[in-house]
Design a protein around this motif. Structure first.
Motif, PDB file in Angstrom:
ATOM      1  N   PHE A  64     -12.054 -57.950  72.666  1.00 18.92           N
ATOM      2  CA  PHE A  64     -11.262 -56.832  73.184  1.00 18.92           C
ATOM      3  C   PHE A  64     -11.457 -55.574  72.344  1.00 18.92           C
ATOM      4  CE2 PHE A  64      -7.079 -54.637  73.794  1.00 18.92           C
ATOM      5  CZ  PHE A  64      -7.299 -54.290  75.114  1.00 18.92           C
ATOM      6  N   ILE A  65     -11.020 -55.577  71.083  1.00 16.67           N
ATOM      7  CA  ILE A  65     -11.088 -54.368  70.268  1.00 16.67           C
ATOM      8  C   ILE A  65     -12.530 -53.958  69.986  1.00 16.67           C
ATOM      9  CG2 ILE A  65     -10.514 -53.372  68.019  1.00 16.67           C
ATOM     10  CD1 ILE A  65      -8.010 -55.094  67.991  1.00 16.67           C
ATOM     11  N   PHE A  66     -13.364 -54.913  69.548  1.00 16.82           N
ATOM     12  CA  PHE A  66     -14.744 -54.590  69.200  1.00 16.82           C
ATOM     13  C   PHE A  66     -15.522 -54.121  70.425  1.00 16.82           C
ATOM     14  CE2 PHE A  66     -19.209 -55.726  68.441  1.00 16.82           C
ATOM     15  CZ  PHE A  66     -19.443 -55.039  67.262  1.00 16.82           C
ATOM     16  N   LEU A 168      -5.107 -45.848  73.409  1.00 16.66           N
ATOM     17  CA  LEU A 168      -5.112 -47.301  73.587  1.00 16.66           C
ATOM     18  C   LEU A 168      -5.871 -48.008  72.468  1.00 16.66           C
ATOM     19  CD1 LEU A 168      -5.618 -47.516  77.453  1.00 16.66           C
ATOM     20  CD2 LEU A 168      -3.641 -48.354  76.160  1.00 16.66           C
ATOM     21  N   LEU A 169      -6.895 -47.351  71.930  1.00 16.04           N
ATOM     22  CA  LEU A 169      -7.606 -47.934  70.786  1.00 16.04           C
ATOM     23  C   LEU A 169      -6.647 -48.118  69.617  1.00 16.04           C
ATOM     24  CD1 LEU A 169     -10.230 -48.780  69.269  1.00 16.04           C
ATOM     25  CD2 LEU A 169     -10.472 -46.361  68.640  1.00 16.04           C
ATOM     26  N   TYR A 170      -5.883 -47.077  69.304  1.00  8.97           N
ATOM     27  CA  TYR A 170      -4.939 -47.171  68.189  1.00  8.97           C
ATOM     28  C   TYR A 170      -3.809 -48.158  68.489  1.00  8.97           C
ATOM     29  CZ  TYR A 170      -7.073 -43.581  65.311  1.00  8.97           C
ATOM     30  OH  TYR A 170      -7.941 -42.893  64.501  1.00  8.97           O
ATOM     31  N   MET A 171      -3.389 -48.212  69.741  1.00  9.76           N
ATOM     32  CA  MET A 171      -2.381 -49.207  70.102  1.00  9.76           C
ATOM     33  C   MET A 171      -2.901 -50.622  69.889  1.00  9.76           C
ATOM     34  SD  MET A 171      -0.742 -47.459  73.543  1.00  9.76           S
ATOM     35  CE  MET A 171       0.330 -48.860  73.917  1.00  9.76           C
ATOM     36  N   SER A 172      -4.164 -50.860  70.259  1.00 11.55           N
ATOM     37  CA  SER A 172      -4.745 -52.200  70.068  1.00 11.55           C
ATOM     38  C   SER A 172      -4.896 -52.531  68.590  1.00 11.55           C
ATOM     39  CB  SER A 172      -6.100 -52.298  70.779  1.00 11.55           C
ATOM     40  OG  SER A 172      -7.056 -51.435  70.198  1.00 11.55           O
ATOM     41  N   ILE A 173      -5.199 -51.514  67.765  1.00  9.50           N
ATOM     42  CA  ILE A 173      -5.262 -51.736  66.318  1.00  9.50           C
ATOM     43  C   ILE A 173      -3.885 -52.119  65.788  1.00  9.50           C
ATOM     44  CG2 ILE A 173      -5.723 -50.679  64.070  1.00  9.50           C
ATOM     45  CD1 ILE A 173      -8.231 -51.203  65.743  1.00  9.50           C
ATOM     46  N   CYS A 174      -2.840 -51.432  66.259  1.00 12.37           N
ATOM     47  CA  CYS A 174      -1.467 -51.774  65.854  1.00 12.37           C
ATOM     48  C   CYS A 174      -1.123 -53.203  66.250  1.00 12.37           C
ATOM     49  CB  CYS A 174      -0.473 -50.804  66.496  1.00 12.37           C
ATOM     50  SG  CYS A 174      -0.489 -49.154  65.796  1.00 12.37           S
ATOM     51  N   VAL A 175      -1.558 -53.607  67.437  1.00 15.45           N
ATOM     52  CA  VAL A 175      -1.312 -54.980  67.894  1.00 15.45           C
ATOM     53  C   VAL A 175      -1.995 -55.976  66.957  1.00 15.45           C
ATOM     54  CG1 VAL A 175      -1.682 -56.636  69.757  1.00 15.45           C
ATOM     55  CG2 VAL A 175      -1.033 -54.295  70.305  1.00 15.45           C
ATOM     56  N   ALA A 176      -3.238 -55.693  66.598  1.00 15.08           N
ATOM     57  CA  ALA A 176      -3.983 -56.599  65.698  1.00 15.08           C
ATOM     58  C   ALA A 176      -3.301 -56.684  64.332  1.00 15.08           C
ATOM     59  CB  ALA A 176      -5.421 -56.114  65.546  1.00 15.08           C
ATOM     60  N   GLU A 177      -2.884 -55.539  63.802  1.00 20.19           N
ATOM     61  CA  GLU A 177      -2.254 -55.531  62.476  1.00 20.19           C
ATOM     62  C   GLU A 177      -0.933 -56.300  62.489  1.00 20.19           C
ATOM     63  OE1 GLU A 177      -3.884 -53.958  59.781  1.00 20.19           O
ATOM     64  OE2 GLU A 177      -5.437 -53.849  61.299  1.00 20.19           O
ATOM     65  N   THR A 178      -0.114 -56.075  63.514  1.00 13.91           N
ATOM     66  CA  THR A 178       1.167 -56.801  63.578  1.00 13.91           C
ATOM     67  C   THR A 178       0.940 -58.288  63.814  1.00 13.91           C
ATOM     68  OG1 THR A 178       1.379 -56.271  65.956  1.00 13.91           O
ATOM     69  CG2 THR A 178       2.482 -54.802  64.393  1.00 13.91           C
ATOM     70  N   GLY A 179      -0.130 -58.631  64.565  1.00 10.27           N
ATOM     71  CA  GLY A 179      -0.437 -60.037  64.793  1.00 10.27           C
ATOM     72  C   GLY A 179      -0.840 -60.743  63.519  1.00 10.27           C
ATOM     73  N   LEU A 180      -1.680 -60.095  62.716  1.00  6.79           N
ATOM     74  CA  LEU A 180      -2.086 -60.692  61.439  1.00  6.79           C
ATOM     75  C   LEU A 180      -0.888 -60.835  60.502  1.00  6.79           C
ATOM     76  CD1 LEU A 180      -5.470 -58.827  60.839  1.00  6.79           C
ATOM     77  CD2 LEU A 180      -5.171 -61.248  61.407  1.00  6.79           C
ATOM     78  N   MET A 181      -0.035 -59.798  60.454  1.00  2.29           N
ATOM     79  CA  MET A 181       1.152 -59.856  59.606  1.00  2.29           C
ATOM     80  C   MET A 181       2.084 -60.974  60.055  1.00  2.29           C
ATOM     81  SD  MET A 181       4.008 -56.877  58.890  1.00  2.29           S
ATOM     82  CE  MET A 181       4.573 -56.934  60.597  1.00  2.29           C
ATOM     83  N   ILE A 205     -10.376 -53.895  60.114  1.00  2.00           N
ATOM     84  CA  ILE A 205     -10.106 -53.596  61.525  1.00  2.00           C
ATOM     85  C   ILE A 205      -9.559 -52.183  61.671  1.00  2.00           C
ATOM     86  CG2 ILE A 205      -8.632 -54.184  63.492  1.00  2.00           C
ATOM     87  CD1 ILE A 205      -8.861 -57.111  62.665  1.00  2.00           C
ATOM     88  N   LEU A 206      -8.657 -51.793  60.778  1.00  2.00           N
ATOM     89  CA  LEU A 206      -8.100 -50.442  60.818  1.00  2.00           C
ATOM     90  C   LEU A 206      -9.193 -49.389  60.634  1.00  2.00           C
ATOM     91  CD1 LEU A 206      -5.754 -48.414  60.812  1.00  2.00           C
ATOM     92  CD2 LEU A 206      -5.520 -48.841  58.349  1.00  2.00           C
ATOM     93  N   LEU A 207     -10.062 -49.590  59.655  1.00  2.00           N
ATOM     94  CA  LEU A 207     -11.132 -48.626  59.391  1.00  2.00           C
ATOM     95  C   LEU A 207     -12.148 -48.598  60.530  1.00  2.00           C
ATOM     96  CD1 LEU A 207     -11.663 -49.239  55.566  1.00  2.00           C
ATOM     97  CD2 LEU A 207     -10.490 -47.327  56.680  1.00  2.00           C
ATOM     98  N   PHE A 208     -12.367 -49.728  61.185  1.00  2.00           N
ATOM     99  CA  PHE A 208     -13.228 -49.748  62.371  1.00  2.00           C
ATOM    100  C   PHE A 208     -12.646 -48.836  63.451  1.00  2.00           C
ATOM    101  CE2 PHE A 208     -13.851 -51.652  66.632  1.00  2.00           C
ATOM    102  CZ  PHE A 208     -15.217 -51.450  66.773  1.00  2.00           C
ATOM    103  N   GLY A 209     -11.344 -48.963  63.711  1.00  2.00           N
ATOM    104  CA  GLY A 209     -10.707 -48.136  64.719  1.00  2.00           C
ATOM    105  C   GLY A 209     -10.763 -46.659  64.382  1.00  2.00           C
ATOM    106  N   VAL A 210     -10.526 -46.314  63.117  1.00  2.00           N
ATOM    107  CA  VAL A 210     -10.590 -44.915  62.684  1.00  2.00           C
ATOM    108  C   VAL A 210     -12.001 -44.358  62.869  1.00  2.00           C
ATOM    109  CG1 VAL A 210     -10.402 -43.364  60.694  1.00  2.00           C
ATOM    110  CG2 VAL A 210      -8.656 -45.112  61.077  1.00  2.00           C
ATOM    111  N   ALA A 211     -13.009 -45.138  62.483  1.00  2.00           N
ATOM    112  CA  ALA A 211     -14.400 -44.684  62.599  1.00  2.00           C
ATOM    113  C   ALA A 211     -14.807 -44.508  64.059  1.00  2.00           C
ATOM    114  CB  ALA A 211     -15.336 -45.676  61.903  1.00  2.00           C
ATOM    115  N   VAL A 212     -14.383 -45.410  64.922  1.00  2.00           N
ATOM    116  CA  VAL A 212     -14.680 -45.265  66.353  1.00  2.00           C
ATOM    117  C   VAL A 212     -14.050 -43.991  66.893  1.00  2.00           C
ATOM    118  CG1 VAL A 212     -14.254 -46.229  68.657  1.00  2.00           C
ATOM    119  CG2 VAL A 212     -14.987 -47.728  66.807  1.00  2.00           C
ATOM    120  N   ASP A 213     -12.797 -43.757  66.549  1.00  2.00           N
ATOM    121  CA  ASP A 213     -12.098 -42.569  67.040  1.00  2.00           C
ATOM    122  C   ASP A 213     -12.765 -41.293  66.533  1.00  2.00           C
ATOM    123  OD1 ASP A 213      -9.815 -41.322  68.440  1.00  2.00           O
ATOM    124  OD2 ASP A 213      -9.237 -40.694  66.428  1.00  2.00           O
TER     125      ASP A 213
END
Length: 222
Positions: A64-66, A168-181, A205-213
């Protein structure tokens, strides 16, 4: 904008795109090490509930995210005419949706095997909301840009489509971070090698999202 300045933007975008791929691949490697070495493996049809659950984080990142990030960067990766770039963009997003559905199915199956209730956490709420909005975004983009709407309508919709995709990219990153936590909290992991690995995975994962954006943002000036 003169030719030299446009060339500089293109070089900047290419550099940021490379960085995004580095963090994307790093995240995938860390994810696999975590799930295969520490969490017992990945298998959707397993009788082991934890192996079934492991399909969820793997597919929600890689599938999904990648894939969504790759779709957003497709205009810089694919050296082809614009129509071919649009097709790759839409196809990668469709792959992200299909694999995301399998990933969500895995967590519901895990809950059934364990006797847990569904959709009880903040992670699940924003995750399902993000995924539904992602599908609507894909349908909107397909109808507007692939079915040849009028030039005026596409011009008005483009800024909303791009901005919505970035949100939506940043929302998906937030979902991933909260899921890992949530997973680390549920497992009550001590601060050991596994805990450190999950922390680095979350950061990657966070840095991947920032770089994509950044790649998408800079590309509009190129």
């Amino acid at each position: 904008m003169d030719t030299l300045e446009r060339h500089r933007y293109k070089r900047s975008t290419s550099g940021v795109t490379i960085v995004a791929h580095v963090f994307g691949v790093l995240s995938l490697i860390l994810m696999l090490v975590w799930l295969l070495h520490y969490r017992g493996g990945i298998e959707l049809d397993s009788d082991n509930a934890y192996r079934v659950f492991n399909v969820h984080p793997f597919l929600m990142f890689f599938g999904f995210i990648f894939m969504a990030g790759e779709a957003m960067m497709a205009y810089k990766i694919v050296r082809a005419e614009h129509q071919s770039q649009k097709f790759v963009h839409m196809f990668f997003h469709l792959v992200a949706i299909v694999l995301g559905i399998v990933g969500i199915h895995a967590t519901f199956k895990y809950h059934d095997m364990q006797g847990f209730k569904d959709m009880t956490s903040f992670h699940s709420w924003i995750g399902m909301g993000t995924f539904c909005l992602f599908i609507l975004q894909w349908l909107f983009g397909f109808g507007m840009f692939m079915l040849r709407a009028s030039m005026e309508a596409r011009a008005r919709a483009l800024v909303w489509h791009v901005s919505g995709g970035r949100a939506l990219l940043y929302m998906s990153i937030c979902v991933a971070e909260t899921g890992l936590m949530q997973k680390v909290t549920f497992l009550q992991l001590p601060y050991n090698n596994e805990n450190r690995l999950v922390n680095f995975l979350a950061l990657s994962i966070l840095l991947f999202g920032v770089a994509v954006d950044l790649s998408v943002a800079i590309s509009h000036h190129a």
